[in-house]
Design a protein around this motif. Structure first.
Motif, PDB file in Angstrom:
ATOM      1  N   THR A 243      -3.521   3.367  -1.372  1.00 14.94           N
ATOM      2  CA  THR A 243      -2.432   2.031  -1.546  1.00 14.94           C
ATOM      3  C   THR A 243      -1.192   2.699  -1.795  1.00 14.94           C
ATOM      4  O   THR A 243      -0.186   2.067  -1.472  1.00 14.94           O
ATOM      5  CB  THR A 243      -2.966   1.087  -2.015  1.00 14.94           C
ATOM      6  N   MET A 244      -1.199   3.978  -2.580  1.00 14.37           N
ATOM      7  CA  MET A 244       0.016   4.699  -2.985  1.00 14.37           C
ATOM      8  C   MET A 244       0.878   5.032  -1.696  1.00 14.37           C
ATOM      9  O   MET A 244       2.432   5.033  -1.557  1.00 14.37           O
ATOM     10  CB  MET A 244      -0.065   5.801  -3.683  1.00 14.37           C
ATOM     11  N   ASN A 245       0.390   4.814  -0.471  1.00  6.82           N
ATOM     12  CA  ASN A 245       0.953   5.241   0.807  1.00  6.82           C
ATOM     13  C   ASN A 245       1.925   4.171   1.120  1.00  6.82           C
ATOM     14  O   ASN A 245       2.765   4.391   2.008  1.00  6.82           O
ATOM     15  CB  ASN A 245      -0.026   5.322   1.960  1.00  6.82           C
ATOM     16  N   ALA A 273       0.679  -0.563  -3.919  1.00  4.01           N
ATOM     17  CA  ALA A 273      -0.032  -0.364  -4.778  1.00  4.01           C
ATOM     18  C   ALA A 273      -0.292  -1.027  -6.197  1.00  4.01           C
ATOM     19  O   ALA A 273      -1.400  -1.542  -6.492  1.00  4.01           O
ATOM     20  CB  ALA A 273      -0.361   1.234  -5.165  1.00  4.01           C
ATOM     21  N   GLU A 274       0.782  -1.001  -6.853  1.00  2.00           N
ATOM     22  CA  GLU A 274       0.591  -1.611  -8.175  1.00  2.00           C
ATOM     23  C   GLU A 274       0.429  -3.209  -8.014  1.00  2.00           C
ATOM     24  O   GLU A 274      -0.316  -3.770  -8.749  1.00  2.00           O
ATOM     25  CB  GLU A 274       1.987  -1.559  -8.979  1.00  2.00           C
ATOM     26  N   THR A 275       0.787  -3.820  -7.031  1.00  2.00           N
ATOM     27  CA  THR A 275       0.588  -5.316  -6.626  1.00  2.00           C
ATOM     28  C   THR A 275      -0.887  -5.464  -6.237  1.00  2.00           C
ATOM     29  O   THR A 275      -1.543  -6.422  -7.008  1.00  2.00           O
ATOM     30  CB  THR A 275       1.414  -5.954  -5.376  1.00  2.00           C
ATOM     31  N   GLU A 319      -5.296   2.230   4.871  1.00  2.00           N
ATOM     32  CA  GLU A 319      -5.186   2.380   6.464  1.00  2.00           C
ATOM     33  C   GLU A 319      -5.371   0.583   7.055  1.00  2.00           C
ATOM     34  O   GLU A 319      -4.771   0.356   7.809  1.00  2.00           O
ATOM     35  CB  GLU A 319      -6.189   3.193   7.030  1.00  2.00           C
ATOM     36  N   THR A 320      -6.058   0.038   6.162  1.00  2.00           N
ATOM     37  CA  THR A 320      -6.400  -1.423   6.468  1.00  2.00           C
ATOM     38  C   THR A 320      -5.275  -2.357   5.892  1.00  2.00           C
ATOM     39  O   THR A 320      -4.757  -3.150   6.914  1.00  2.00           O
ATOM     40  CB  THR A 320      -7.629  -1.689   5.739  1.00  2.00           C
ATOM     41  N   ILE A 321      -4.641  -1.896   4.784  1.00  2.00           N
ATOM     42  CA  ILE A 321      -3.436  -2.697   4.317  1.00  2.00           C
ATOM     43  C   ILE A 321      -2.327  -2.525   5.576  1.00  2.00           C
ATOM     44  O   ILE A 321      -1.639  -3.526   5.739  1.00  2.00           O
ATOM     45  CB  ILE A 321      -2.950  -2.437   3.242  1.00  2.00           C
TER      46      ILE A 321
END
Ligand code: SF4
Length: 629
Positions: A243-245, A273-275, A319-321
């Motif tokens: 999710t860092m992406n 990512a942090e959220t 990728e899903t996000i």
């Protein structure tokens, strides 16, 4: 032979018969595993132009030489088959827990052919094998089928690679799940399994591999764990995962938004990512077997609003996000997690599913699709219930879902020219969540990759835009290439790193563990191969292996009639600049530069610069003369 089991299981579902092949060591040294081994059997065992969903197609489930070694990144397997989505060969990898269990059950690969007369599952345990009736689990969600099969066998520790209802209904981007949250996701490999009436391959084993130098694994595993536990990038990657992406891509205008028309989004904060970590997880994410890097995402239990989300299906990766989130302009994480859960329980690729919904939303806003098709859903961008409803419709092939289940490209063709302009696919396969408009490596790679757009088949632009690292120098990349350049330098970097990643995939190791930026280097990788087998493998031989696999995949596609006319990008990327107000604003792909870079890429590979196909000389050089018709 050290490391390998030395046995390949051939299953004919039509006759219900088995054969155990014991190849010579020379075969293993040349084809190693993964989709090089898979392509070997596909090229030898299928007829040209075979129907991917017919009994004449075959599926190869294959491991690598190190699979099951007690070290991070060695829990992957590859499925190779002809794709019902793209019509090309497909190489689809998954992590999880299934691959080491197959090795402990005594096999290096399974080659499946034919079609069973009624639903079956394959049960492999400690060198034994049988087909069993699957009629009681046909139609069941992945979790329920897994539970029932384990109970029937009395083997709670059995691992299953299985399909859900989407695979049974031949959704062209259906996936194969293992442990409910790891997927051979791309290219419709789950539909091929469904077409064969094969619900699951269940494995359990206690056979310990005979490693040549197990001490090396212990040493490297300890070093890897220390890197992950020390403050720094690897620890952050463990905590935040892929999710860092969201931030990395958004910073360069490369977060796919509004069906690939924007590269930044004001709601990025909601999905970063942090959220995700704070809102959706209450502990570290999951992992694959024996992996210290532990990058997987979870969802915490008890999520009830606005959707009840089942934690057992895991959480959405980047990728899903990107595809079900920003690309559809959905910023509500529980909604994205719900979309992820539906895809997991029905067994469906979240990248393609999100791509189809993004396409449908754009068509809906343009009046090309109405509430008549969507069963009343207001399918404008940003409508969470529409995302969830459309994904469920396609998973069930219900109403208009039947058309969506055919994938974006077939649906666009059915809807006509105006819709074709919104079709973001190459070779009929949806893009993963990295934008070619801002990452030139992906402009080239999405076009030329033998199994369609893929984000993990080469390195990306940032790797070459500064000082070149030692690992890249070791594979022949010495020159810095400007991030936005699309020319010879980029073509060479793509071609060389594609060979390296191709080898990583053939070894079936995780490229989040063995790569240019990871806890283990390419030198570590070949050291592991040698520790497993006792060989004297080198990085140079690894690069030849990677090149051999790419040429095998190409040889299959050439046989199917593919050439450079298929290695192209949707017109939107050349003609329409990104419309966001951030870093993406104005970015598009320069068509002339793209065509020059593609030609250079072909030439660097020793292929015909016009057709883009390997010639006799290259195939002979790689020991693939037998692929020449
Ligand atoms: S890095 Fe992530 S994807 Fe790779 S093996 Fe480890 S947990 Fe699995």
């Amino acid at each position: 032979m050290k490391g390998y089991s030395g046995k390949i299981l051939h299953v004919d579902l039509g006759s219900g018969t088995f054969e155990v092949e014991q190849p010579e060591e020379a075969f293993y040294r040349k084809y190693i595993g993964g989709s090089a081994m898979g392509a070997y059997y596909l090229l030898k065992g299928t007829k040209p132009k075979v129907d991917p969903l017919g009994p004449g197609n075959i599926m190869v489930f294959s491991l690598g030489p190190i699979t099951g070694a007690p070290i991070s990144g060695n829990a992957r397997h590859c499925v190779t088959t002809k794709s019902p989505l793209s019509g090309t060969i497909m190489s689809s990898e998954a992590g999880g827990y299934w691959a080491p269990e197959l090795r402990f059950a005594g096999f290096d690969a399974i080659v499946v052919k034919g079609r069973a007369a009624s639903p079956v599952y394959l049960w492999i345990h400690d060198g034994k094998f049988e087909l069993r009736d699957a009629s009681k689990v046909w139609g069941k969600f992945t979790a329920d089928a897994e539970e029932l099969i384990r109970a029937e066998l009395g083997e709670p520790k059995a691992r299953l690679a299985l399909i859900g209802p989407a695979g049974e209904k031949l959704v062209r981007f259906a996936a194969i799940a293992n442990d409910l949250r790891h997927f051979n996701g791309r290219g419709g490999v789950g539909a091929v399994m469904g077409s064969k009436n094969l619900k699951a391959i269940t494995v359990r084993g206690t056979i310990k591999p005979d490693w040549y130098n197990p001490e090396l694994f212990r040493t490297l595993a300890k070093a890897g764990s220390e890197k992950v536990n020390a403050e720094g990038f690897y620890k952050t990657f463990r905590d935040l995962g892929t999710t860092m992406n969201v931030d990395w891509n958004s910073d360069i205008g490369g977060l796919p938004t509004r069906n690939w028309t924007m590269g930044t989004w004001e709601k990025r904060e909601d999905i970063r990512a942090e959220t995700y970590r704070a809102k959706m997880m209450d502990k570290y994410g999951g992992t694959c077997w024996a992996c210290a890097q532990s990058c997987k995402r979870d969802v915490k239990g008890g999520l009830e609003a606005p959707w009840k989300v089942e934690a057992r299906y895991g959480g959405p990766e980047y990728e899903t996000i990107g595809m079900c989130g920003s690309n559809c302009m959905i910023s509500d994480l529980p909604t994205i997690a719900k979309a992820n859960e539906i895809c997991s329980k029905y067994g469906m690729d979240t990248i393609s599913a999100g791509g189809v919904v993004g396409f449908v939303m754009e068509c809906f806003e343009k009046g090309l699709i109405t509430t008549k098709e969507t069963a009343g859903l207001d399918a404008r961008f940003g409508n969470g219930p529409a995302l969830v409803g459309l994904i469920e419709m396609m998973a069930k092939r219900e109403g208009f879902g039947d058309d969506m289940a055919e994938g974006t490209h077939r649906l666009a063709k059915k809807l006509g020219n105006a819709a074709m302009a919104c079709d973001m696919t190459v070779k009929g396969k949806e893009f993963p969540a990295h934008m070619p408009q801002s990452k030139r490596t992906m402009a080239l790679m999405y076009a030329v990759n033998p199994f369609g757009p893929d984000h993990v088949s080469s390195s990306m632009d940032g790797e070459f835009s500064g000082e070149i690292g030692e690992t890249d120098k070791g594979i022949g990349i010495y020159d810095t290439v400007d991030f936005k350049e699309l020319g010879f330098g980029k073509a060479k970097a793509v071609a060389y790193t594609q060979r390296a990643v191709s080898a990583i995939d053939t070894f079936t190791v995780c490229n989040f563990c063995f790569n240019t930026w990871t806890i283990f280097s390419f030198e570590d990788l070949v050291a592991c191969v040698n520790a497993a087998t006792g060989w004297h493998y080198t990085v140079a031989e690894m690069m030849i292996l990677g090149e051999r696999r790419i040429n095998m995949l190409k040889a299959y596609n050439v046989r199917e009639g593919f050439d450079s006319s298929d290695d192209n990008l949707p017109r939107r990327l050349f003609d329409e600049a990104l419309i966001d107000e951030g870093a993406g604003k104005g970015q598009k792909v320069d068509e002339r530069a793209f065509l020059e870079a593609r030609k250079a890429y072909y030439e660097i590979n020793g292929w015909d610069p016009v057709s883009g196909n390997p010639g006799k000389t290259k195939l002979m050089e790689l020991g693939l003369e037998w692929t020449i018709a």
